[in-house]
Design a protein around this motif. Structure first.
Motif, PDB file in Angstrom:
ATOM      1  N   ALA A 149     -13.698  -1.523  -2.578  1.00  0.00           N
ATOM      2  CA  ALA A 149     -13.989  -1.134  -1.169  1.00  0.00           C
ATOM      3  C   ALA A 149     -13.897  -1.938  -0.119  1.00  0.00           C
ATOM      4  O   ALA A 149     -13.290  -2.046   0.926  1.00  0.00           O
ATOM      5  CB  ALA A 149     -15.304  -0.289  -1.101  1.00  0.00           C
ATOM      6  N   LEU A 150     -14.418  -3.064  -0.259  1.00  0.00           N
ATOM      7  CA  LEU A 150     -14.472  -4.194   0.477  1.00  0.00           C
ATOM      8  C   LEU A 150     -12.839  -4.886   0.771  1.00  0.00           C
ATOM      9  O   LEU A 150     -12.584  -5.124   1.632  1.00  0.00           O
ATOM     10  CB  LEU A 150     -15.476  -5.489   0.208  1.00  0.00           C
ATOM     11  N   GLU A 151     -12.162  -4.869  -0.488  1.00  0.00           N
ATOM     12  CA  GLU A 151     -10.973  -5.238  -0.311  1.00  0.00           C
ATOM     13  C   GLU A 151      -9.858  -4.570   0.251  1.00  0.00           C
ATOM     14  O   GLU A 151      -9.055  -4.740   0.820  1.00  0.00           O
ATOM     15  CB  GLU A 151     -10.348  -5.869  -1.930  1.00  0.00           C
ATOM     16  N   LYS A 152     -10.161  -3.073   0.459  1.00  0.00           N
ATOM     17  CA  LYS A 152      -9.534  -2.306   1.096  1.00  0.00           C
ATOM     18  C   LYS A 152      -9.627  -2.480   2.392  1.00  0.00           C
ATOM     19  O   LYS A 152      -8.699  -2.111   3.480  1.00  0.00           O
ATOM     20  CB  LYS A 152     -10.008  -0.589   0.570  1.00  0.00           C
ATOM     21  N   VAL A 153     -10.623  -2.914   2.927  1.00  0.00           N
ATOM     22  CA  VAL A 153     -11.210  -3.111   4.157  1.00  0.00           C
ATOM     23  C   VAL A 153     -10.040  -4.418   4.729  1.00  0.00           C
ATOM     24  O   VAL A 153      -9.284  -4.403   5.919  1.00  0.00           O
ATOM     25  CB  VAL A 153     -12.519  -3.546   4.609  1.00  0.00           C
ATOM     26  N   ARG A 154      -9.794  -5.277   3.744  1.00  0.00           N
ATOM     27  CA  ARG A 154      -9.028  -6.334   4.261  1.00  0.00           C
ATOM     28  C   ARG A 154      -7.515  -5.943   4.022  1.00  0.00           C
ATOM     29  O   ARG A 154      -6.775  -6.309   4.900  1.00  0.00           O
ATOM     30  CB  ARG A 154      -9.283  -7.529   3.333  1.00  0.00           C
ATOM     31  N   TYR A 155      -7.219  -5.313   2.974  1.00  0.00           N
ATOM     32  CA  TYR A 155      -5.660  -5.063   2.825  1.00  0.00           C
ATOM     33  C   TYR A 155      -5.229  -3.680   3.298  1.00  0.00           C
ATOM     34  O   TYR A 155      -4.194  -3.448   3.275  1.00  0.00           O
ATOM     35  CB  TYR A 155      -5.335  -4.954   1.176  1.00  0.00           C
ATOM     36  N   GLU A 156      -6.222  -2.671   3.769  1.00  0.00           N
ATOM     37  CA  GLU A 156      -5.925  -1.398   4.249  1.00  0.00           C
ATOM     38  C   GLU A 156      -5.035  -0.749   3.193  1.00  0.00           C
ATOM     39  O   GLU A 156      -5.274  -0.597   2.129  1.00  0.00           O
ATOM     40  CB  GLU A 156      -5.401  -1.445   5.665  1.00  0.00           C
ATOM     41  N   ASP A 157      -3.868  -0.298   3.723  1.00  0.00           N
ATOM     42  CA  ASP A 157      -2.982   0.596   2.957  1.00  0.00           C
ATOM     43  C   ASP A 157      -2.218  -0.150   2.138  1.00  0.00           C
ATOM     44  O   ASP A 157      -1.324   0.616   1.234  1.00  0.00           O
ATOM     45  CB  ASP A 157      -2.223   1.398   4.042  1.00  0.00           C
ATOM     46  N   ARG A 158      -2.311  -1.536   2.165  1.00  0.00           N
ATOM     47  CA  ARG A 158      -1.507  -2.102   1.099  1.00  0.00           C
ATOM     48  C   ARG A 158      -2.018  -2.251  -0.323  1.00  0.00           C
ATOM     49  O   ARG A 158      -1.792  -2.547  -1.156  1.00  0.00           O
ATOM     50  CB  ARG A 158      -1.332  -3.654   1.434  1.00  0.00           C
TER      51      ARG A 158
END
Length: 358
Positions: free
Chosen positions: A224-233
């Motif tokens: 979840a934290l990494e999705k904040v950083r990478y978003e849709d990637r």
């Protein structure tokens, strides 16, 4: 020496020497009749035998003979037997000449006979005592080596359990900071998730294993934290067999592998990628598969600390039955597979059944 061993030692001393000397004395009585002087001599030999062998015991304990290599111990034992036999011979021959002169008339070399007789008796005692303590000392030394090795392995395991990449923490904090004004609710959620990760990392060195479901929560917070950083990637998927939820796994292990998958796979792929975590039971073993976008290349360069950490921790905890491998599954997909034997789950499941939770 413990009190119980001391009692056994003195019982064997008194009983063994008394039996040996009194049997010889009874043979003399049956042949020649009762003789009080012979009885006194027999009693004196009992106490002399106990005294001499006890002095031998004190000597080998003081100088730690049982810790010597075998080839250095043997000459000392044989020399001790010879000295003890000579002392018994030198004490008994003059007394026997005076009390039983008739037995020396037909014996031209009585000293040799006495040495052989007492040498046999002393050899029996010395070999029995020395061999027992030699074996016991080697057994204790082996136990100490095992305990030391276990202690070292446990220390290594504690170090390996509590790894959280500081770069991830910095990146997560930067991502959360960017959300503070843009999306305060999501920022609060991110702080909670980061707090959970830090807490689990701090607790990891206190626990050898955790439930798979608990470890997966840590992975979910991390993703979840990494999705904040990478978003849709970054896309992710977690599929767990319900039978595996209570299996015991090393804490922070899956998080480390997922972090490795993102760092060396998704982050370097054009357009991003995916991370997929699956668990199942095959042949009474827990199998966990982590697949991700990426090219494996050199394992040391692409895996970093995470791969060596995982393999070492599994070996420390479960032995050779637990396995870990990572390979290139497809042109752009890397797969990591973990196999953990069933005994790692057994204790926990018994507790669950006992408490009525399963």
């Amino acid at each position: 020496m413990s009190t119980s061993k001391q009692k056994i030692y003195w019982f064997c001393q008194l009983f063994g020497w008394s039996l040996l000397i009194l049997v010889e004395y009874l043979a003399y009585v049956l042949e020649s009749g009762f003789d009080p002087d012979a009885l006194y001599l027999a009693i004196a030999n009992i106490f002399l035998g106990i005294t001499l062998t006890h002095l031998y015991r004190l000597m080998i304990r003081r100088w730690n003979w049982v810790r010597l290599p075998f080839f250095r111990l043997v000459p000392r034992v044989l020399l001790s037997v010879l000295v003890l036999a000579m002392i018994m011979t030198l004490v008994n021959i003059p007394i026997d000449r005076r009390l039983f002169p008739q037995y020396f008339i037909e014996e031209p070399w009585p000293t040799i006979g006495y040495l052989l007789t007492w040498g046999k008796n002393m050899l029996t005692w010395v070999l029995s005592y020395t061999a027992y303590h030699y074996v016991e000392e080697n057994r204790n030394a082996e136990i100490e080596r095992i305990l030391l090795k276990t202690s070292i392995r446990e220390t290594e395991a504690k170090v390996l359990r509590s790894q959280l990449n500081p770069h991830f923490v910095f990146n997560a904090l930067n991502s959360i900071r960017a959300l503070v004004y843009e999306n305060p609710t999501k920022a609060q959620q991110g702080i909670t998730q980061l707090s959970n990760l830090l807490r689990n990392s701090l607790l990891a060195d206190r626990r050898k294993t955790v439930e798979l479901r608990e470890e997966i929560k840590t992975v979910e917070d991390y993703l979840a934290l990494e999705k904040v950083r990478y978003e849709d990637r970054l896309t992710s998927r977690i599929e767990l067999d319900n039978r595996t939820l209570f299996w015991q796994v090393p804490p922070m292990m899956l998080q480390t592998l997922v972090e490795n998958a993102i760092k060396h796979g998704v982050s370097t792929a054009v357009g991003g990628g995916f991370v997929e975590v699956q668990s199942t039971i095959v042949a009474d073993k827990l199998h966990i598969t982590i697949r991700n976008t990426g090219v494996l290349g050199d394992k040391e360069a692409s895996g970093g600390f995470g791969l060596a950490n995982t393999a070492q921790r599994l070996e420390l905890l479960y032995g050779p039955e637990a396995t870990f491998q990572i390979f290139q599954e497809d042109d752009n997909i890397v797969c990591a597979e973990i196999s953990i034997p069933t005994q790692s789950e057994g204790i926990f499941r018994r507790e669950k059944v006992k408490n009525g939770e399963l």
